[in-house]
Design a protein around this motif. Structure first.
Motif, mmCIF file in Angstrom:
data_model
loop_
_atom_site.group_PDB
_atom_site.id
_atom_site.type_symbol
_atom_site.label_atom_id
_atom_site.label_comp_id
_atom_site.label_asym_id
_atom_site.label_seq_id
_atom_site.Cartn_x
_atom_site.Cartn_y
_atom_site.Cartn_z
ATOM 1 N N SER A 173 11.547 -33.227 -23.573
ATOM 2 C CA SER A 173 10.914 -33.878 -22.637
ATOM 3 C C SER A 173 9.411 -34.150 -22.989
ATOM 4 N N PHE A 174 9.053 -33.941 -24.254
ATOM 5 C CA PHE A 174 7.753 -34.523 -24.685
ATOM 6 C C PHE A 174 7.886 -35.778 -25.562
ATOM 7 N N GLY A 175 6.964 -36.527 -25.994
ATOM 8 C CA GLY A 175 7.181 -37.430 -26.865
ATOM 9 C C GLY A 175 6.642 -38.820 -26.222
ATOM 10 N N LEU A 176 6.658 -39.977 -27.196
ATOM 11 C CA LEU A 176 6.030 -41.309 -26.780
ATOM 12 C C LEU A 176 6.849 -42.092 -25.885
ATOM 13 N N PRO A 177 8.170 -42.072 -25.567
ATOM 14 C CA PRO A 177 8.620 -42.752 -24.530
ATOM 15 C C PRO A 177 8.317 -42.106 -23.006
ATOM 16 N N ALA A 178 8.144 -40.855 -23.034
ATOM 17 C CA ALA A 178 7.783 -40.254 -21.914
ATOM 18 C C ALA A 178 6.196 -40.490 -21.521
ATOM 19 N N GLU A 179 5.324 -40.562 -22.459
ATOM 20 C CA GLU A 179 4.110 -41.051 -22.080
ATOM 21 C C GLU A 179 3.850 -42.762 -21.805
ATOM 22 N N GLN A 180 4.770 -43.415 -22.553
ATOM 23 C CA GLN A 180 4.556 -44.810 -22.180
ATOM 24 C C GLN A 180 5.203 -45.026 -20.634
ATOM 25 N N PHE A 181 6.325 -44.390 -20.445
ATOM 26 C CA PHE A 181 6.731 -44.441 -18.979
ATOM 27 C C PHE A 181 5.524 -44.005 -17.944
ATOM 28 N N ALA A 182 4.775 -42.919 -18.395
ATOM 29 C CA ALA A 182 3.774 -42.560 -17.469
ATOM 30 C C ALA A 182 2.644 -43.514 -17.464
ATOM 31 N N ILE A 183 2.249 -44.239 -18.623
ATOM 32 C CA ILE A 183 1.446 -45.155 -18.709
ATOM 33 C C ILE A 183 1.720 -46.515 -17.686
ATOM 34 N N ASN A 184 2.889 -46.776 -17.786
ATOM 35 C CA ASN A 184 3.592 -48.026 -16.995
ATOM 36 C C ASN A 184 3.448 -47.692 -15.667
ATOM 37 N N THR A 185 3.726 -46.484 -15.255
ATOM 38 C CA THR A 185 3.764 -46.198 -13.961
ATOM 39 C C THR A 185 2.439 -45.680 -13.408
ATOM 40 N N GLY A 186 1.214 -45.461 -14.041
ATOM 41 C CA GLY A 186 0.300 -44.873 -13.661
ATOM 42 C C GLY A 186 0.205 -43.508 -13.257
ATOM 43 N N ALA A 187 1.288 -42.351 -13.484
ATOM 44 C CA ALA A 187 1.194 -41.418 -13.191
ATOM 45 C C ALA A 187 1.163 -40.482 -14.279
ATOM 46 N N PRO A 188 0.409 -39.189 -14.364
ATOM 47 C CA PRO A 188 0.331 -38.394 -15.300
ATOM 48 C C PRO A 188 1.745 -37.846 -16.018
ATOM 49 N N PRO A 189 1.976 -37.821 -17.331
ATOM 50 C CA PRO A 189 3.208 -37.429 -17.819
ATOM 51 C C PRO A 189 3.836 -36.106 -17.142
ATOM 52 N N ALA A 190 3.007 -35.262 -16.951
ATOM 53 C CA ALA A 190 3.659 -34.126 -16.282
ATOM 54 C C ALA A 190 4.483 -34.294 -15.297
ATOM 55 N N GLU A 191 3.780 -35.360 -14.291
ATOM 56 C CA GLU A 191 4.437 -35.599 -13.042
ATOM 57 C C GLU A 191 5.867 -36.192 -13.252
ATOM 58 N N THR A 192 5.626 -37.495 -13.910
ATOM 59 C CA THR A 192 6.843 -38.281 -14.280
ATOM 60 C C THR A 192 8.040 -37.567 -14.988
ATOM 61 N N THR A 193 7.426 -36.653 -15.814
ATOM 62 C CA THR A 193 8.397 -35.781 -16.619
ATOM 63 C C THR A 193 9.306 -34.864 -15.690
ATOM 64 N N ALA A 194 8.515 -34.400 -14.843
ATOM 65 C CA ALA A 194 9.029 -33.338 -13.987
ATOM 66 C C ALA A 194 10.066 -34.116 -12.932
ATOM 67 N N SER A 195 9.735 -34.998 -12.604
ATOM 68 C CA SER A 195 10.580 -36.225 -11.753
ATOM 69 C C SER A 195 11.938 -36.423 -12.513
ATOM 70 N N ASN A 196 11.639 -36.991 -13.670
ATOM 71 C CA ASN A 196 12.922 -37.391 -14.325
ATOM 72 C C ASN A 196 13.863 -36.325 -14.674
ATOM 73 N N ILE A 197 13.289 -35.098 -14.985
ATOM 74 C CA ILE A 197 14.172 -33.658 -15.330
ATOM 75 C C ILE A 197 14.927 -33.685 -13.834
ATOM 76 N N ALA A 198 14.548 -33.464 -12.770
ATOM 77 C CA ALA A 198 15.065 -33.463 -11.687
ATOM 78 C C ALA A 198 16.072 -34.406 -11.152
ATOM 79 N N ASN A 199 15.971 -35.513 -11.649
ATOM 80 C CA ASN A 199 16.685 -36.546 -11.433
ATOM 81 C C ASN A 199 18.072 -36.695 -12.272
ATOM 82 N N PHE A 200 17.611 -36.006 -13.706
ATOM 83 C CA PHE A 200 18.876 -35.886 -14.448
ATOM 84 C C PHE A 200 19.548 -34.564 -14.329
#
Length: 651
Positions: A173-200
């Protein structure tokens, strides 16, 4: 023969997984019609050699075994049909809503797939490992359940055979794709990563895979980060994690270093941003210290031949000779080259340097300077992979000359972008008569060709390079020798003249372990901060603008293990910048701290995404252990991995 109630549970869950996956994938693409026939789907995936580090050959269950599973489930569902109070009677579509929810609820409530305590005396074990998924914002794609279904079938099959089965799942769950997704959505990576994990996790549970969810881990978990950083400290203390100035692919727009594979025609693969080659201070792991062990470890592995070949080429062991050419007019300077064909030394007609070779500027003559400088600038915008894969080899004459180590003859020095400064010595001796690349280069730039090897029988064509072994000619004292004998004698003479000698090299390079991004494990290192003479550190504050100070990167200090994990600071602006120090350099309150009246600065590079995913299969063994990464007992209980299904690039 009727299966036991416990076996029926597993049989039903296996059938449910297969049918649910069939429905999901066949509704997604007709190309997955193969899923309709379970035996046909399973055989090509499960029978192929597993890509585990230490593989144990396995046999797939037969088609008749699957028929038995299906008939057992049919019997159970029909006995509880609507007429008998169940959902399965009569013809019609498979009742997903009722059956799937029923069994998934049962599995959760009864921990059906919990890894048992090892009973080594009475039961065999099976460690079934899946490719570590990256939880993207898009959710699962069809490639995930394709492999996961195959491994899940095997996990269930081995449970029914009475084996102790470990079948875990987690998140890279670390890495460049997660950070780019957070930048694109305007949310912190910790939040977007947790949401993505829950969906997976929701999607994987819908598919009914038989994972031991109690062993779920994510590389971003605080406890996981702690042990990733602990591993780094052990490597640092052993001298295997060091700092070095490395020529890297720097992308200002993405604000990070890119791997060669992430650069295409001078642009970043993600976003098509310009990429330049820069020397940066980087942390590297000295994997080259283990080159021989890596190659030796390939022996006896039951891997596909293509994978073994790729691994051997990646290590790239070469046995040959190191040769030193003095530089005409530059006393004390020499150009070192490595070759596996020392027998062709007498056929050298030019030497080629990498554009980044440290001697390029000093040996280039004034009348060639402008042309060479322009060529070097253009080469700096291309990745190593781009330069070496290009069919057209280009170069420019420096105006300088090297001296042949045996004859003393002058040999022109060229700069060519097909030579890499990061590989070998950054220089090659060119023997166009006996090397295809050198022959093409010499023909293009009208350079001399000297034949020094002939076939043992017949004559070589003058229209192409002769690259096979043969008999030495036009080589003075070495004439008449076979290639093997000539190699030995040339190497011996160079050693006697102190101008070279036998050497073993590898294509394998040390691992650049730094990223100039936010979303990664902080490297647990800090450095002293110094101030100009006469400035009292007690009165200085490097957190403030205008404070003149220097970070002493030559004096790294490891974070005390008791202080792990070193956490990332919360940042409102975690976007990359054009500063190679990384965005963490902007988090001054986190970066700078005082200890014993002195100022220190934390490392602002973070670890690459692979830091956490390099050892996840060990943490799965003991995910709740807060005292160590994993205990020796569980290592002994369940390692090595018995079955791994994933991409060929993941061994």
């Amino acid at each position: 023969m009727r299966p036991t109630p416990g076996a029926l549970t597993l049989l039903a869950s296996t059938a449910a997984t297969m049918m649910a996956t069939t429905a999901l994938l066949s509704s997604t693409s007709s190309s997955f019609a193969v899923f309709r026939t379970v035996g046909a789907f399973t055989s090509p995936l499960v029978r192929r050699p597993a890509l585990a580090a230490r593989h144990r050959a396995v046999a797939a269950p037969s088609t008749s075994a699957f028929r038995f599973m299906m008939s057992a489930v049919d019997e159970q569902t029909s006995s509880s049909s609507p007429a008998a109070g169940g959902p399965g009677a009569g013809a019609g579509p498979y009742p997903f809503e009722s059956v799937e929810k029923k069994w998934q609820k049962y599995w959760d409530e009864n921990c059906t797939f919990k890894t048992p305590e090892r009973d080594a005396e009475n039961r065999e074990k099976r460690y079934v490992l899946d490719m570590f998924p990256y939880p993207s914002g898009a959710g699962l794609h069809v490639g995930h359940p394709e492999g996961y279904t195959a491994s899940d079938i095997m996990a269930r099959y081995w449970r029914m055979q009475g084996h102790d089965v470990l079948h875990p799942i987690g998140w890279d769950s670390f890495g460049l794709p997660a950070e780019q997704f957070a930048i694109n959505t305007g949310a912190p990576p910790a939040e977007t990563t947790a949401s993505n994990i829950a969906n997976f996790k929701r999607q994987l549970k819908m598919l009914g895979f038989s994972y031991d969810w109690d062993r779920e881990v994510a590389t971003t978990d605080v406890e996981y980060v702690k042990w990733t950083q602990w591993i780094f400290l052990q490597l640092y203390k052993a001298g295997l994690a060091t700092q070095s100035s490395v020529s890297v692919n720097w992308c200002p727009a993405l604000g990070t270093v890119l791997a060669n594979e992430e650069v295409i025609n001078g642009l970043s693969e993600r976003g098509d941003h310009p990429v330049t080659r820069l020397p940066l201070r980087q942390w590297v792991l000295k994997i080259t210290d283990y080159a021989d062990r890596l190659e030796a470890g390939l022996e006896g592995l039951d891997w596909p031949s293509g994978t073994l070949t790729a691994q051997k080429q990646w290590i790239g062991k070469s046995v040959g000779c190191n040769i030193d050419f003095d530089v005409d007019g530059l006393e004390g300077e020499k150009i070192s080259v490595f070759t596996t064909r020392a027998d062709t030394l007498m056929g050298v007609t030019y030497v080629t340097l990498a554009p980044e070779h440290p001697l390029v500027s000093s040996l280039t003559t004034p009348d060639q300077k402008e042309q060479v400088d322009q060529y070097v600038r253009e080469a700096s915008n291309r990745s190593d992979l781009d330069r070496t894969s290009s069919k057209e080899k280009t170069g420019v004459f420096t105006g300088g000359y090297a001296l042949h180590p045996i004859t003393g003859d002058k040999v022109p020095i060229w700069v060519g972008d097909y030579v890499l400064g990061s590989y070998g010595t950054g220089a090659v001796m060119a023997v166009p008569a006996h090397d295809e690349r050198d022959f093409e280069f010499a023909a293009k730039y009208d350079l001399d060709v000297k034949w020094v090897v002939k076939p043992k029988k017949g004559e070589a064509s003058a229209e192409e390079a002769y690259t096979a072994e043969g008999i030495a000619i036009n080589s003075g004292e070495f004439d008449g020798m076979t290639t093997t004998a000539c190699k030995k004698e040339v190497t011996k003479k160079l050693e006697e003249m102190d101008r070279g000698g036998a050497k073993v090299t590898y294509k394998l390079r040390d691992w650049v372990f730094s990223r100039q991004r936010y979303w990664g494990e902080p490297i647990p290192i800090y450095f002293p901060v110094t101030f100009p003479e006469g400035v009292d550190p007690a009165d200085a504050n490097p957190r403030e603008d205008g404070c003149d100070h220097t970070v002493d990167f030559d004096s790294p200090i490891p974070v005390d293990e008791a202080d792990l994990p070193l956490r990332l600071p919360e940042m409102d602006d975690f976007k990359p910048g054009d500063d190679p120090a990384g965005c963490l350099a902007r988090a001054r309150d986190w970066r700078y701290f005082q200890k014993d009246g002195k100022w220190f600065a934390r490392e602002t590079n973070t670890m690459p995404q692979w830091a956490g995913s390099c050892w996840y299969y060990f943490r799965f063994l003991d995910p709740k252990n807060s005292d160590m990464a994993f205990s020796p007992k569980v290592d002994e209980d369940y390692m090595p991995v018995d079955l791994y299904i994933g991409g060929g690039g993941h061994p």
